[in-house]
Design a protein around this motif. Structure first.
Motif, PDB file in Angstrom:
ATOM      1  N   LEU A  32       0.831  -1.204   0.000  1.00 18.07           N
ATOM      2  CA  LEU A  32       0.000   0.000   0.000  1.00 18.07           C
ATOM      3  C   LEU A  32       0.869   1.259   0.000  1.00 18.07           C
ATOM      4  O   LEU A  32       0.616   2.202  -0.751  1.00 18.07           O
ATOM      5  CB  LEU A  32      -0.927  -0.016   1.217  1.00 18.07           C
ATOM      6  CG  LEU A  32      -2.039   1.002   1.270  1.00 18.07           C
ATOM      7  CD1 LEU A  32      -2.971   0.854   0.088  1.00 18.07           C
ATOM      8  CD2 LEU A  32      -2.821   0.823   2.570  1.00 18.07           C
TER       9      LEU A  32
ATOM     10  N   ASP B  69       1.085   4.142  -2.908  1.00 18.22           N
ATOM     11  CA  ASP B  69       0.931   5.548  -2.566  1.00 18.22           C
ATOM     12  C   ASP B  69       2.100   6.378  -3.110  1.00 18.22           C
ATOM     13  O   ASP B  69       1.906   7.482  -3.635  1.00 18.22           O
ATOM     14  CB  ASP B  69       0.819   5.738  -1.054  1.00 18.22           C
ATOM     15  CG  ASP B  69      -0.504   5.238  -0.496  1.00 18.22           C
ATOM     16  OD1 ASP B  69      -1.416   4.913  -1.294  1.00 18.22           O
ATOM     17  OD2 ASP B  69      -0.624   5.157   0.746  1.00 18.22           O
TER      18      ASP B  69
ATOM     19  N   GLU C  80      -5.626  12.917  -1.744  1.00 14.36           N
ATOM     20  CA  GLU C  80      -5.114  12.179  -0.591  1.00 14.36           C
ATOM     21  C   GLU C  80      -5.324  10.688  -0.835  1.00 14.36           C
ATOM     22  O   GLU C  80      -6.462  10.249  -1.027  1.00 14.36           O
ATOM     23  CB  GLU C  80      -5.850  12.598   0.683  1.00 14.36           C
ATOM     24  CG  GLU C  80      -5.481  13.971   1.183  1.00 14.36           C
ATOM     25  CD  GLU C  80      -4.057  14.001   1.699  1.00 14.36           C
ATOM     26  OE1 GLU C  80      -3.610  13.014   2.325  1.00 14.36           O
ATOM     27  OE2 GLU C  80      -3.374  14.999   1.442  1.00 14.36           O
ATOM     28  N   ALA C  81      -4.255   9.918  -0.830  1.00 12.87           N
ATOM     29  CA  ALA C  81      -4.362   8.482  -1.078  1.00 12.87           C
ATOM     30  C   ALA C  81      -5.229   7.809  -0.021  1.00 12.87           C
ATOM     31  O   ALA C  81      -5.973   6.872  -0.318  1.00 12.87           O
ATOM     32  CB  ALA C  81      -2.975   7.848  -1.116  1.00 12.87           C
ATOM     33  N   GLU C  82      -5.173   8.291   1.217  1.00 16.29           N
ATOM     34  CA  GLU C  82      -5.969   7.698   2.293  1.00 16.29           C
ATOM     35  C   GLU C  82      -7.463   7.929   2.080  1.00 16.29           C
ATOM     36  O   GLU C  82      -8.290   7.226   2.659  1.00 16.29           O
ATOM     37  CB  GLU C  82      -5.562   8.264   3.659  1.00 16.29           C
ATOM     38  CG  GLU C  82      -4.164   7.873   4.100  1.00 16.29           C
ATOM     39  CD  GLU C  82      -3.088   8.751   3.472  1.00 16.29           C
ATOM     40  OE1 GLU C  82      -3.398   9.874   3.009  1.00 16.29           O
ATOM     41  OE2 GLU C  82      -1.938   8.290   3.413  1.00 16.29           O
ATOM     42  N   ALA C  83      -7.810   8.911   1.250  1.00 12.02           N
ATOM     43  CA  ALA C  83      -9.219   9.217   0.995  1.00 12.02           C
ATOM     44  C   ALA C  83      -9.835   8.271  -0.032  1.00 12.02           C
ATOM     45  O   ALA C  83     -11.059   8.241  -0.188  1.00 12.02           O
ATOM     46  CB  ALA C  83      -9.368  10.660   0.519  1.00 12.02           C
TER      47      ALA C  83
END
Length: 143
Positions: free
Chosen positions: A35, A39, A50-53
């Motif tokens: 992951l 990213d 935002e990759a976390e989004a």
């Protein structure tokens, strides 16, 4: 005298669970590394969000199963209503229209044609559909 059987069973069970935790933790560490690598590639490639989004996708989720069932039913209905054998690309285009899928670029069309073809092949394997012709010139009909 030895330890009671219940204690021995609990010790064995705890050892098994601890081994499972270690195995899952090792897999989790690998996935987290993958992951992080994706990213980094996203940021290098110019992704500005935002990759976390990005919402996680769970394979085999109820939504994914419902979509697959809806596609299978659409293909069955389309074959049943066709007077003559039809191409998988025609079924895919009709499915995209019926589902409100706006993308008409070649990659999107090919993606849905592939999904329809997979459904048709599964139907053929179950004896529910037949393929007339070969390869890219194949036509499909209900059996």
């Amino acid at each position: 005298m030895g330890e009671p059987i219940v204690l021995l069973a609990l010790i064995r069970k705890r050892a098994e669970l601890a081994g499972e935790v270690q195995k899952v933790q090792a897999k989790l560490d690998l996935l987290l590394g993958d992951l992080a690598a994706v990213d980094r590639v996203l940021s290098i490639s110019g992704f500005t969000g935002e990759a976390e989004a990005i919402p996680p996708k769970v394979r085999g989720s109820p939504t994914e199963r419902e979509d697959a069932a809806r596609l299978r039913q659409f293909v069955r209905d389309r074959l049943a209503s066709a007077a003559t054998p039809i191409r998988s690309s025609e079924i895919a285009a009709a499915y995209m229209d019926a589902s409100g899928i706006a993308g008409r670029d070649p990659r999107t069309r090919e993606f849905y044609r592939g999904k329809v073809t997979n459904v048709l092949i599964a139907m053929r394997n179950r004896g529910q559909a037949q393929m007339v012709g070969k390869y890219m010139h194949a036509l499909w009909a209900i059996k």
